[in-house]
Design an enzyme around this catalytic site. Sequence first.
Site, PDB file in Angstrom:
ATOM      1  N   GLU A 277      43.322  26.918  -6.331  1.00 32.12           N
ATOM      2  CA  GLU A 277      43.821  27.860  -7.347  1.00 32.12           C
ATOM      3  C   GLU A 277      43.423  27.398  -8.748  1.00 32.12           C
ATOM      4  O   GLU A 277      43.187  28.221  -9.636  1.00 32.12           O
ATOM      5  CB  GLU A 277      45.347  28.019  -7.195  1.00 32.12           C
ATOM      6  CG  GLU A 277      45.672  28.861  -5.963  1.00 32.12           C
ATOM      7  CD  GLU A 277      47.042  28.617  -5.351  1.00 32.12           C
ATOM      8  OE1 GLU A 277      47.904  28.019  -6.009  1.00 32.12           O
ATOM      9  OE2 GLU A 277      47.239  29.028  -4.183  1.00 32.12           O
TER      10      GLU A 277
ATOM     11  N   GLY B 210      52.355  24.826   1.097  1.00 30.27           N
ATOM     12  CA  GLY B 210      52.764  25.630  -0.045  1.00 30.27           C
ATOM     13  C   GLY B 210      54.061  26.361   0.248  1.00 30.27           C
ATOM     14  O   GLY B 210      55.158  25.802   0.139  1.00 30.27           O
ATOM     15  N   GLY B 211      53.949  27.628   0.659  1.00 29.33           N
ATOM     16  CA  GLY B 211      55.102  28.500   0.820  1.00 29.33           C
ATOM     17  C   GLY B 211      56.226  27.899   1.648  1.00 29.33           C
ATOM     18  O   GLY B 211      57.408  28.026   1.302  1.00 29.33           O
TER      19      GLY B 211
ATOM     20  N   SER C  19      48.673  27.658   5.154  1.00 35.56           N
ATOM     21  CA  SER C  19      49.521  28.359   6.129  1.00 35.56           C
ATOM     22  C   SER C  19      50.095  27.438   7.208  1.00 35.56           C
ATOM     23  O   SER C  19      50.262  27.862   8.361  1.00 35.56           O
ATOM     24  CB  SER C  19      48.773  29.536   6.761  1.00 35.56           C
ATOM     25  OG  SER C  19      48.518  30.526   5.773  1.00 35.56           O
TER      26      SER C  19
ATOM     27  N   GLU D  70      41.760  22.208   2.435  1.00 33.08           N
ATOM     28  CA  GLU D  70      42.478  23.476   2.374  1.00 33.08           C
ATOM     29  C   GLU D  70      41.481  24.637   2.314  1.00 33.08           C
ATOM     30  O   GLU D  70      41.004  24.989   1.228  1.00 33.08           O
ATOM     31  CB  GLU D  70      43.360  23.521   1.122  1.00 33.08           C
ATOM     32  CG  GLU D  70      44.435  22.467   1.097  1.00 33.08           C
ATOM     33  CD  GLU D  70      45.603  22.897   0.228  1.00 33.08           C
ATOM     34  OE1 GLU D  70      46.727  22.959   0.751  1.00 33.08           O
ATOM     35  OE2 GLU D  70      45.386  23.210  -0.961  1.00 33.08           O
TER      36      GLU D  70
ATOM     37  N   TRP E 188      54.911  23.277  -4.652  1.00 30.52           N
ATOM     38  CA  TRP E 188      55.769  24.420  -5.003  1.00 30.52           C
ATOM     39  C   TRP E 188      55.054  25.457  -5.859  1.00 30.52           C
ATOM     40  O   TRP E 188      55.599  26.525  -6.118  1.00 30.52           O
ATOM     41  CB  TRP E 188      57.025  23.925  -5.724  1.00 30.52           C
ATOM     42  CG  TRP E 188      58.070  23.367  -4.791  1.00 30.52           C
ATOM     43  CD1 TRP E 188      57.934  23.156  -3.444  1.00 30.52           C
ATOM     44  CD2 TRP E 188      59.406  22.970  -5.135  1.00 30.52           C
ATOM     45  NE1 TRP E 188      59.100  22.640  -2.931  1.00 30.52           N
ATOM     46  CE2 TRP E 188      60.023  22.525  -3.947  1.00 30.52           C
ATOM     47  CE3 TRP E 188      60.132  22.939  -6.324  1.00 30.52           C
ATOM     48  CZ2 TRP E 188      61.335  22.059  -3.906  1.00 30.52           C
ATOM     49  CZ3 TRP E 188      61.430  22.477  -6.301  1.00 30.52           C
ATOM     50  CH2 TRP E 188      62.029  22.036  -5.104  1.00 30.52           C
ATOM     51  N   LYS E 189      53.866  25.103  -6.348  1.00 31.10           N
ATOM     52  CA  LYS E 189      53.123  26.022  -7.243  1.00 31.10           C
ATOM     53  C   LYS E 189      54.043  26.452  -8.395  1.00 31.10           C
ATOM     54  O   LYS E 189      54.882  25.661  -8.832  1.00 31.10           O
ATOM     55  CB  LYS E 189      52.548  27.194  -6.450  1.00 31.10           C
ATOM     56  CG  LYS E 189      51.747  26.693  -5.239  1.00 31.10           C
ATOM     57  CD  LYS E 189      50.940  27.725  -4.530  1.00 31.10           C
ATOM     58  CE  LYS E 189      50.210  27.058  -3.357  1.00 31.10           C
ATOM     59  NZ  LYS E 189      49.332  27.950  -2.643  1.00 31.10           N
TER      60      LYS E 189
END
Length: 249
Positions: free
Chosen positions: A95, A230-231, A209, A163, A10-11
Amino acid sequence: MRRKMAAGNWKMNGTQVGLSVLDGLIASHAESPCDIVICPPHPLLIPATTRCAGGPVAIGAQDCHAEAKGAFTGDVSAGMIADTGAGYVIVGHSERREAYGDTDAQVQAKAVAAQSNGLIAIVCLGESLSQREAGDALPLITAQLAGSVPEASTAATLVVAYEPIWAIGTGKIPTLAQIAEVHAKLRAELVARFGAETGEAIRLLYGGSVKADNAADIFATANVDGALVGGASLKAEDFSPIIHALEKS
Ligand code: PGA
C-alpha cells in the site's frame, strides 16, 4: 529453529478505546512460544507500548522515514518510533509502494534507518495479479528482495513478509504450492546473499487474507515462519485463533 511470528497490521484503523484488543491477546497468549506483534497507527504507539509492557505482545509501526529528522511534514523517523518503546517497523508494504511510490531503494533506506535505531524491520514484498499472470512473480520478488533488504541485515534485525498484492484484503490466497515456491526462492536468495547461517535464520512471513480457517495450512507450508495479518488482526477473537494455529504449528 526460527521463532515463529504473528504480526498484525492495523493499517489506518484503531482508537485508544480500541486498544482493549491488546488485553485479549495478552490474556490468551501469556506463555506464547511465538513473537506476537501489533502495528497500530502512529498516535497509538505510546499507549500501546505502555499497555503491553512486560507482556507477550510487542508493538511496531507501519512505516518510517529514512532520515533521522528534518523538514518532512507528516513523517515519523525510526528513532521516534524506537523512542515510543516499539520494537518493529513495517517497511515496503504494497500500500505504501503503490500509493506513495516507495521504491526498493527507499524501502531499503527505511529498513537501514529502522535497524540502526534498534528496530526489527519487517520488509514487505509481493507481486500484483498481472505480474503473477505474466509469469513474472519470482523474478519480481527476487528483485524486490535484492533491492529492499539492507546489506547489514541479520536474523535479529530483519523479517521478510511475502504479500501478494492480489491476496491483500480480498479473501483470495495463493495455493499452498505457490506460497511454498515463493518462500523457497526467498530462502535460497537469503542464503546466497547472507550465507547459510543467517539466510536460514531470517524469518519469512506470509501475508494476504490470512484467517483462522486457512492459517494452519499456511503455517504447515515449508519456510513459512508466521504471518503478517491485516483485517483479521483488528479483533482479538479473529487474531487469537490465528496465533493459536501458529503456536501449534
Ligand atoms: P489482510 O492484509 O490480512 O487484510 O489481507 C494483509 C496486509 O496487508 O498486511
